[in-house]
Design a protein around this motif. Structure first.
Motif, mmCIF file in Angstrom:
data_model
loop_
_atom_site.group_PDB
_atom_site.id
_atom_site.type_symbol
_atom_site.label_atom_id
_atom_site.label_comp_id
_atom_site.label_asym_id
_atom_site.label_seq_id
_atom_site.Cartn_x
_atom_site.Cartn_y
_atom_site.Cartn_z
ATOM 1 N N GLY A 1 36.440 32.507 36.918
ATOM 2 C CA GLY A 1 36.369 33.706 36.094
ATOM 3 C C GLY A 1 37.718 34.169 35.583
ATOM 4 O O GLY A 1 38.749 33.551 35.833
ATOM 5 N N PRO A 2 37.706 35.289 34.846
ATOM 6 C CA PRO A 2 38.935 35.819 34.267
ATOM 7 C C PRO A 2 39.794 36.524 35.320
ATOM 8 O O PRO A 2 39.286 37.278 36.142
ATOM 9 C CB PRO A 2 38.441 36.800 33.203
ATOM 10 C CG PRO A 2 37.087 37.222 33.673
ATOM 11 C CD PRO A 2 36.519 36.061 34.436
ATOM 12 N N THR A 3 41.094 36.263 35.247
ATOM 13 C CA THR A 3 42.038 36.826 36.214
ATOM 14 C C THR A 3 43.335 37.187 35.502
ATOM 15 O O THR A 3 43.788 36.446 34.626
ATOM 16 C CB THR A 3 42.358 35.802 37.325
ATOM 17 O OG1 THR A 3 41.147 35.407 37.962
ATOM 18 C CG2 THR A 3 43.313 36.367 38.359
ATOM 19 N N VAL A 4 43.933 38.296 35.910
ATOM 20 C CA VAL A 4 45.269 38.655 35.445
ATOM 21 C C VAL A 4 46.187 38.649 36.657
ATOM 22 O O VAL A 4 45.945 39.358 37.633
ATOM 23 C CB VAL A 4 45.307 40.048 34.776
ATOM 24 C CG1 VAL A 4 46.735 40.419 34.387
ATOM 25 C CG2 VAL A 4 44.394 40.087 33.566
ATOM 26 N N LEU A 5 47.228 37.829 36.593
ATOM 27 C CA LEU A 5 48.281 37.853 37.606
ATOM 28 C C LEU A 5 49.380 38.749 37.083
ATOM 29 O O LEU A 5 49.827 38.587 35.946
ATOM 30 C CB LEU A 5 48.850 36.451 37.846
ATOM 31 C CG LEU A 5 47.899 35.366 38.316
ATOM 32 C CD1 LEU A 5 48.672 34.058 38.490
ATOM 33 C CD2 LEU A 5 47.228 35.761 39.606
ATOM 34 N N GLU A 6 49.810 39.682 37.908
ATOM 35 C CA GLU A 6 50.904 40.588 37.527
ATOM 36 C C GLU A 6 52.058 40.333 38.481
ATOM 37 O O GLU A 6 52.014 40.696 39.649
ATOM 38 C CB GLU A 6 50.454 42.042 37.623
ATOM 39 C CG GLU A 6 51.543 43.027 37.277
ATOM 40 C CD GLU A 6 51.123 44.474 37.485
ATOM 41 O OE1 GLU A 6 52.030 45.317 37.580
ATOM 42 O OE2 GLU A 6 49.909 44.750 37.568
ATOM 43 N N LEU B 1 52.735 39.246 32.945
ATOM 44 C CA LEU B 1 51.290 39.187 33.110
ATOM 45 C C LEU B 1 50.822 37.817 32.642
ATOM 46 O O LEU B 1 51.115 37.405 31.519
ATOM 47 C CB LEU B 1 50.599 40.264 32.272
ATOM 48 C CG LEU B 1 51.021 41.706 32.520
ATOM 49 C CD1 LEU B 1 50.290 42.640 31.560
ATOM 50 C CD2 LEU B 1 50.754 42.106 33.952
ATOM 51 N N VAL B 2 50.126 37.114 33.523
ATOM 52 C CA VAL B 2 49.581 35.806 33.197
ATOM 53 C C VAL B 2 48.063 35.950 33.196
ATOM 54 O O VAL B 2 47.469 36.364 34.191
ATOM 55 C CB VAL B 2 50.041 34.733 34.210
ATOM 56 C CG1 VAL B 2 49.449 33.378 33.868
ATOM 57 C CG2 VAL B 2 51.567 34.651 34.255
ATOM 58 N N PHE B 3 47.453 35.609 32.071
ATOM 59 C CA PHE B 3 46.014 35.753 31.872
ATOM 60 C C PHE B 3 45.369 34.391 32.065
ATOM 61 O O PHE B 3 45.676 33.439 31.340
ATOM 62 C CB PHE B 3 45.729 36.304 30.478
ATOM 63 C CG PHE B 3 46.321 37.663 30.254
ATOM 64 C CD1 PHE B 3 45.545 38.800 30.388
ATOM 65 C CD2 PHE B 3 47.667 37.815 29.936
ATOM 66 C CE1 PHE B 3 46.089 40.062 30.207
ATOM 67 C CE2 PHE B 3 48.224 39.069 29.752
ATOM 68 C CZ PHE B 3 47.432 40.198 29.895
ATOM 69 N N LEU B 4 44.487 34.316 33.056
ATOM 70 C CA LEU B 4 43.859 33.052 33.429
ATOM 71 C C LEU B 4 42.362 33.089 33.171
ATOM 72 O O LEU B 4 41.716 34.122 33.370
ATOM 73 C CB LEU B 4 44.069 32.768 34.922
ATOM 74 C CG LEU B 4 45.487 32.808 35.468
ATOM 75 C CD1 LEU B 4 45.458 32.709 36.987
ATOM 76 C CD2 LEU B 4 46.311 31.683 34.880
ATOM 77 N N ASP B 5 41.831 31.955 32.779
ATOM 78 C CA ASP B 5 40.392 31.759 32.719
ATOM 79 C C ASP B 5 40.095 30.485 33.489
ATOM 80 O O ASP B 5 40.646 29.425 33.174
ATOM 81 C CB ASP B 5 39.923 31.630 31.271
ATOM 82 C CG ASP B 5 38.405 31.542 31.165
ATOM 83 O OD1 ASP B 5 37.708 32.038 32.076
ATOM 84 O OD2 ASP B 5 37.920 30.975 30.178
ATOM 85 N N GLN B 6 39.292 30.618 34.537
ATOM 86 C CA GLN B 6 38.967 29.498 35.420
ATOM 87 C C GLN B 6 40.231 28.844 35.984
ATOM 88 O O GLN B 6 40.323 27.626 36.099
ATOM 89 C CB GLN B 6 38.112 28.455 34.668
ATOM 90 C CG GLN B 6 36.855 28.999 34.032
ATOM 91 C CD GLN B 6 35.921 29.683 35.024
ATOM 92 O OE1 GLN B 6 35.864 29.350 36.184
ATOM 93 N NE2 GLN B 6 35.196 30.678 34.548
ATOM 94 N N GLY B 7 41.229 29.665 36.304
ATOM 95 C CA GLY B 7 42.460 29.179 36.916
ATOM 96 C C GLY B 7 43.470 28.578 35.957
ATOM 97 O O GLY B 7 44.539 28.141 36.375
#
Length: 108
Positions: free
Chosen positions: A20-25, A76-82
């Motif tokens: 799923g969608p994830t934001v790494l800060e 901020l790194v925006f991830l979809d399915q890692g």
């Protein structure tokens, strides 16, 4: 907003395996740029309750930040399915964050 403040740093393998969608800060508590970005990040994420938001305390020698080549905070790194889809470094407006969120949440 589903925010996780981690007491331990996840491994790159754990991040790559996220569904799923994830934001790494990436940032630091004492960082003025990070503190200034908090209201913007909060505003942008308000409409994305289903997005995982993981705050990562970064610093010299931290392997996760280095694996993402983080050099400035906040990043901020925006991830979809890692997988990385977008990145913002020191965002200055919520609209830029919302545009990046739309890239990992099409149709949201």
């Amino acid at each position: 907003m589903n925010e996780a403040n981690l007491h331990h740093e996840p491994t790159r393998a754990e991040i790559d395996a996220l569904a799923g969608p994830t934001v790494l800060e990436f940032g630091a508590i004492w960082c003025g740029h990070c503190q200034a970005a908090q209201p913007l990040i909060g505003k942008a994420l308000a409409g994305y309750a289903h997005v995982r938001h993981i705050k990562i305390e970064d610093g010299k020698g931290r392997p996760l930040g280095r694996s993402f080549r983080v050099t400035l905070w906040p990043t901020l790194v925006f991830l979809d399915q890692g997988k990385e889809v977008a990145r913002l470094v020191r965002p200055i407006d919520a609209q830029a964050i919302e545009r990046a969120l739309a890239m990992i949440c099409p149709g949201a």
